[in-house]
Motif scaffolding. Sequence first.
Motif, PDB file in Angstrom:
ATOM      1  N   GLY A 122       0.825  -1.193   0.000  1.00 45.17           N
ATOM      2  CA  GLY A 122       0.000   0.000   0.000  1.00 45.17           C
ATOM      3  C   GLY A 122       0.860   1.244   0.000  1.00 45.17           C
ATOM      4  N   PRO A 123       0.277   2.394   0.327  1.00 44.62           N
ATOM      5  CA  PRO A 123       1.042   3.650   0.295  1.00 44.62           C
ATOM      6  C   PRO A 123       2.298   3.613   1.142  1.00 44.62           C
ATOM      7  N   ARG A 124       2.249   2.953   2.279  1.00 42.38           N
ATOM      8  CA  ARG A 124       3.407   2.933   3.170  1.00 42.38           C
ATOM      9  C   ARG A 124       4.518   2.004   2.678  1.00 42.38           C
ATOM     10  N   SER A 125       4.186   1.092   1.765  1.00 42.39           N
ATOM     11  CA  SER A 125       5.194   0.163   1.267  1.00 42.39           C
ATOM     12  C   SER A 125       5.696   0.557  -0.110  1.00 42.39           C
ATOM     13  N   ARG A 126       5.341   1.761  -0.565  1.00 40.64           N
ATOM     14  CA  ARG A 126       5.741   2.182  -1.902  1.00 40.64           C
ATOM     15  C   ARG A 126       7.261   2.195  -2.050  1.00 40.64           C
ATOM     16  N   ASN A 127       7.963   2.588  -1.014  1.00 38.43           N
ATOM     17  CA  ASN A 127       9.423   2.625  -1.062  1.00 38.43           C
ATOM     18  C   ASN A 127      10.043   1.448  -0.311  1.00 38.43           C
ATOM     19  N   SER A 128       9.287   0.333  -0.252  1.00 42.96           N
ATOM     20  CA  SER A 128       9.766  -0.852   0.439  1.00 42.96           C
ATOM     21  C   SER A 128      11.016  -1.406  -0.236  1.00 42.96           C
ATOM     22  N   PRO A 129      11.974  -1.911   0.558  1.00 36.76           N
ATOM     23  CA  PRO A 129      13.168  -2.504  -0.032  1.00 36.76           C
ATOM     24  C   PRO A 129      12.888  -3.829  -0.736  1.00 36.76           C
ATOM     25  N   ASP A 130      11.698  -4.397  -0.552  1.00 37.88           N
ATOM     26  CA  ASP A 130      11.350  -5.641  -1.228  1.00 37.88           C
ATOM     27  C   ASP A 130      11.352  -5.415  -2.740  1.00 37.88           C
ATOM     28  N   GLY A 131      12.302  -6.012  -3.422  1.00 35.87           N
ATOM     29  CA  GLY A 131      12.425  -5.787  -4.858  1.00 35.87           C
ATOM     30  C   GLY A 131      12.014  -6.966  -5.693  1.00 35.87           C
ATOM     31  N   VAL A 132      11.170  -7.853  -5.146  1.00 35.01           N
ATOM     32  CA  VAL A 132      10.748  -9.046  -5.874  1.00 35.01           C
ATOM     33  C   VAL A 132       9.633  -8.681  -6.844  1.00 35.01           C
ATOM     34  N   PRO A 133       9.785  -8.928  -8.152  1.00 30.45           N
ATOM     35  CA  PRO A 133       8.697  -8.642  -9.092  1.00 30.45           C
ATOM     36  C   PRO A 133       7.475  -9.510  -8.788  1.00 30.45           C
ATOM     37  N   SER A 134       6.307  -8.945  -8.996  1.00 30.11           N
ATOM     38  CA  SER A 134       5.084  -9.701  -8.745  1.00 30.11           C
ATOM     39  C   SER A 134       3.983  -9.238  -9.698  1.00 30.11           C
TER      40      SER A 134
END
Length: 333
Positions: A122-134
């Motif tokens: 969501g909005p808070r995870s927009r800059n999440s370090p999780d870089g796994v394509p989905s």
Amino acid sequence: MTGSVPPRAPSVPAVPAGRVRCATFNVLHGLRLLEDGRAPGTEDAAGPAPLAEAVAALDADVLALQEVDRLQPRSGGVDQAAVAAAAMGAGHWRYASALHARALPGGGWVRDPAAPGLREYGPRSRNSPDGVPSHGIALLSRLPVRAWRARRLAAAPLAVPLRSAGRPGLTAVRDQPRAVLAAVLEGPAGPFTAVAVHLSFVPGWNVGQLLAVRRWIADLPRPCLLLGDFNLVGAVPRATLNAAERVRSRLPGAAPGRRGDAWRETARTPTYPSHRPLVQFDHVLASGIGADAVAGACAPRTAISDHRPLVADLALTRCAPCTPAAPARPTTG
């Protein structure tokens, strides 16, 4: 003209006063198609602009998206749910991954066995370090959201021959896991529920998924909207849901059906394929609204996707006596 690109922004009427515009759109990862439905070169498909322009032109208050990419090279490596939310001015949104995998050129996926099947962003995870394509679905809202839910639906265990955008003939395609998102929103007349779905293309399996979703949202408030690509044509989704409700009401000890709880179609118009629509796979179904709640609906052509969006302007007032909601999981941003 064959080989040309459709208009970048669809023509959509203004939202009538006092109505909530609800829409669903299978965006085909923002892929731009030619006027005759063929896919252009990959260099024409990358980047967020065509998706953003198509979404902004719908002017939706609540929008369900299917076939959404997150961090996929084929769509420019962007978070497409975040792009769409910014384009329509939606401060409240969720993206749910149906699978964590990298799309291969020409079709197919390379899955990441370390990533979970379902994850919400969501909005808070927009800059999440999780870089796994989905790849998955999204539900976007300009209206405040009280609570969110998400669940995963298992894939059918067989392949089905399908016609794919930009490819001649039929291709055997294996089913994928699916995701469902539900939100309890604060509407002009009180809370209502919006549910985003993308059901399997395997006949019969998609009906089972629809009935599973119906049970999963049974405790959420009415009015309730089901928006998405059902891979079920015409009146089949509405008839399936209402038949299940009739069966439930005849079970020993079941509460009687409530007036206004029947599922209604807000629009009957073909949405697929986008260049020459013949069938309606995309639906906005509603329960707990009156017969005169629909102020207008349309399925405009856009520059992206092999589906057309379906847009409905609704009066979301409670149709008494509809049941109040049991609380869903509170939203966390």
